[in-house]
Design an enzyme around this catalytic site. Structure first.
Site, PDB file in Angstrom:
ATOM      1  N   HIS A   1     -20.963  41.176 -16.259  1.00  0.00           N
ATOM      2  CA  HIS A   1     -21.671  40.171 -15.472  1.00  0.00           C
ATOM      3  C   HIS A   1     -20.866  38.880 -15.402  1.00  0.00           C
ATOM      4  O   HIS A   1     -20.235  38.457 -16.375  1.00  0.00           O
ATOM      5  CB  HIS A   1     -23.043  39.890 -16.083  1.00  0.00           C
ATOM      6  CG  HIS A   1     -24.037  39.385 -15.098  1.00  0.00           C
ATOM      7  ND1 HIS A   1     -24.035  38.078 -14.647  1.00  0.00           N
ATOM      8  CD2 HIS A   1     -25.056  40.006 -14.447  1.00  0.00           C
ATOM      9  CE1 HIS A   1     -25.022  37.918 -13.784  1.00  0.00           C
ATOM     10  NE2 HIS A   1     -25.658  39.062 -13.642  1.00  0.00           N
ATOM     11  N   HIS A   2     -20.886  38.269 -14.218  1.00  0.00           N
ATOM     12  CA  HIS A   2     -20.128  37.029 -14.012  1.00  0.00           C
ATOM     13  C   HIS A   2     -20.654  35.896 -14.902  1.00  0.00           C
ATOM     14  O   HIS A   2     -19.942  34.917 -15.168  1.00  0.00           O
ATOM     15  CB  HIS A   2     -20.212  36.610 -12.544  1.00  0.00           C
ATOM     16  CG  HIS A   2     -19.014  35.858 -12.063  1.00  0.00           C
ATOM     17  ND1 HIS A   2     -18.389  34.896 -12.815  1.00  0.00           N
ATOM     18  CD2 HIS A   2     -18.316  35.909 -10.895  1.00  0.00           C
ATOM     19  CE1 HIS A   2     -17.370  34.385 -12.143  1.00  0.00           C
ATOM     20  NE2 HIS A   2     -17.300  34.982 -10.978  1.00  0.00           N
ATOM     21  N   ALA A   3     -21.882  36.012 -15.381  1.00  0.00           N
ATOM     22  CA  ALA A   3     -22.406  35.015 -16.305  1.00  0.00           C
ATOM     23  C   ALA A   3     -21.688  35.064 -17.651  1.00  0.00           C
ATOM     24  O   ALA A   3     -21.683  34.077 -18.392  1.00  0.00           O
ATOM     25  CB  ALA A   3     -23.911  35.224 -16.516  1.00  0.00           C
TER      26      ALA A   3
ATOM     27  N   MET B   1     -24.349  40.588  -9.383  1.00  0.00           N
ATOM     28  CA  MET B   1     -23.481  39.473  -9.757  1.00  0.00           C
ATOM     29  C   MET B   1     -22.543  39.847 -10.905  1.00  0.00           C
ATOM     30  O   MET B   1     -22.425  39.113 -11.886  1.00  0.00           O
ATOM     31  CB  MET B   1     -24.333  38.258 -10.147  1.00  0.00           C
ATOM     32  CG  MET B   1     -25.049  37.629  -8.981  1.00  0.00           C
ATOM     33  SD  MET B   1     -23.883  36.807  -7.860  1.00  0.00           S
ATOM     34  CE  MET B   1     -24.965  36.418  -6.474  1.00  0.00           C
TER      35      MET B   1
ATOM     36  N   ASN C   1     -17.317  30.513 -17.267  1.00  0.00           N
ATOM     37  CA  ASN C   1     -16.601  30.346 -16.013  1.00  0.00           C
ATOM     38  C   ASN C   1     -15.968  28.965 -15.957  1.00  0.00           C
ATOM     39  O   ASN C   1     -16.573  27.972 -16.347  1.00  0.00           O
ATOM     40  CB  ASN C   1     -17.569  30.516 -14.827  1.00  0.00           C
ATOM     41  CG  ASN C   1     -18.182  31.896 -14.785  1.00  0.00           C
ATOM     42  OD1 ASN C   1     -17.614  32.798 -14.205  1.00  0.00           O
ATOM     43  ND2 ASN C   1     -19.335  32.074 -15.433  1.00  0.00           N
TER      44      ASN C   1
END
Length: 460
Positions: free
Chosen positions: A138-140, A21, A311
């Site tokens: 990381h997309h987090a 991810m 995000n």
């Protein structure tokens, strides 16, 4: 300690070996005039000297790695910069083909959750007096818009400027998650009141979205997409393909067809996917549906402020009209679908847009359940993102950035991800696919050119 929004923690909860991810970027640079054979090695060593690291790049999940539901970040006070900033060399002859193979392998490996969730690789040995860098995070921590904006703020428009610092190193030292005094202007009563108002507005907003979708007929509903070759279980291995096209070619088509450049980009993808699946004998009778993220951030937001992390995305489902033979008619349907998709969200708050956009993403969040993707219909067939990028050429200590190509996330049941970004006068395509499920990914680049050529002919 910094609390983690639910939208960010979902990317940690959904991650597995088969489902990395993180997002990434491949940047190509031209060596500056007079650069010797040691330039790239010295460049890498200079990056290791910059030990002052932004708080965002010191974050790692708090608590044991195996605990379900990690909802807070902690600060890593013992960051090992040599682990995160690496030097790799391409095998001879150092073509773009070898570069993409290396990038594919790097993008398929998981980030270590015991450390801050990012890596940066300097790549030497590239033909044409060039070198490359590959970054992943990381997309987090960051979405694609934030990552590209951070890169843009780190480089310089002046080729003579030296001392340019990398994205993880701030110009001014800071060692806290939030800026001092930032909470002084925070009004908890106003925040709670706004939240309650938004939450209670979700019911009417959801009803309005469904009603408008049925009334307009052309609006695309979640879970109406056909089953396709991309909507299958995936592995963790990746394949990556990239190429750029002149922005003016897309703008000219858009002017002739009264469509936006984003519509033309989607039509390029639709034409390429249509022919790709025809060649494989796997084109569905019903049209493919694309999920098109839209950023909810203000373009003018400062690159260094606290709102950069996390995000902020909404989602539009677009009819790609892959059942349509005529490229001009296909573009017209895509344009109409995008217009109606945007109208559905008109007047909604950011929270309401995010909540309603999450409906088609539910299968991605629970897609790790074994066998689920084989028995449930896909909410959409392919994710296609357009991330605005730098409008002028950028330099890193005299090295001109020739191109920047985004790498994104194939999800379970979503084996192909197409992300594009603008850079100067070019639109850069990055195609990230499951290595086992999407064969001959490189062939899509040639089909994208054919699709754009067909659009130019039919809209002239």
């Amino acid at each position: 300690m910094a609390m983690m929004p639910v939208t960010d923690s979902m990317f940690l909860l959904a991650e597995a070996r088969e489902h990395p991810m993180h997002v990434g970027g491949l940047q190509l640079f031209e060596l500056p005039d007079g650069a010797g054979p040691e330039f790239v090695g010295e460049f890498h060593r200079s990056l290791l000297d910059l030990v002052d690291v932004r708080p965002l790049f010191r974050r790692r999940p708090r608590g044991p790695v195996g605990v379900v539901g990690q909802f807070a970040w902690t600060n890593d006070d013992h960051l090992d910069l040599e682990y995160h900033v690496r030097l790799s060399g391409l095998p001879r002859p150092g073509r773009v083909r070898e570069l993409l193979e290396l990038t594919s392998r790097l993008h398929g490996s998981l980030l270590d959750r015991h450390r801050p969730l990012w890596e940066f690789t300097v790549i030497e040995g590239l033909q044409g007096n060039r070198f490359a860098t590959y970054s992943k995070i990381h997309h987090a921590l960051l979405d694609g818009v934030s990552a590209l904006r951070l890169l843009q703020s780190s480089l310089s428009e002046d080729p003579a400027e030296r001392g340019v610092r990398p994205p993880w190193s701030p110009r001014v030292r800071t060692n806290v998650f939030d800026k001092p005094g930032r909470t002084e202007d925070f009004d908890p009563f106003r925040a709670v009141s706004s939240l309650v108002k938004d939450v209670f507005g979700l019911g009417p907003a959801a009803a309005r979205m469904v009603n408008e979708a049925f009334r307009e007929q052309a609006a695309t509903l979640a879970f109406q997409a056909p089953k396709s070759m991309f909507n299958v279980p995936i592995t963790g291995a990746r394949r990556f393909a990239a190429q750029g096209w002149p922005l003016e070619r897309l703008r000219a088509v858009g002017r002739a067809a009264s469509a936006t450049m984003n519509d033309v980009m989607l039509a390029m993808c639709a034409g390429a996917l249509r022919q790709y699946m025809i060649d494989l004998g796997m084109l569905p009778e019903k049209p493919l549906v694309a999920a098109v993220p839209m950023s909810l951030r203000a373009r003018s937001a400062p690159a260094g402020d606290g709102s950069l992390g996390g995000n902020a995305l909404g989602l539009i489902l677009c009819d790609l009209a892959t059942d349509e033979v005529d490229p001009a008619a296909r573009l017209a349907r895509i344009h109409e679908s995008m217009v109606r998709g945007k109208e559905v969200y008109h007047g909604m708050s950011r929270l309401q847009i995010t909540a309603l956009s999450a409906i088609p993403l539910v299968p991605l969040a629970i897609g790790t359940v074994p066998g689920l993707t084989t028995v449930t219909p896909p909410a959409f067939n392919v994710l296609i993102s357009n991330v605005p990028g730098p409008r002028r050429p950028l330099y890193w200590n005299g090295a001109r950035m020739q191109g920047v190509y985004p790498l994104s996330i194939p999800y379970e049941g979503q084996a192909l991800n197409i992300t594009v970004t603008s850079y100067a006068d070019s639109l850069e395509f990055g195609l990230t696919g499951c290595r086992r499920t999407v064969p001959h990914l490189q062939r899509l680049l040639g089909l994208l050119e054919e699709s754009l050529t067909d659009l130019e002919k039919t809209t002239a």
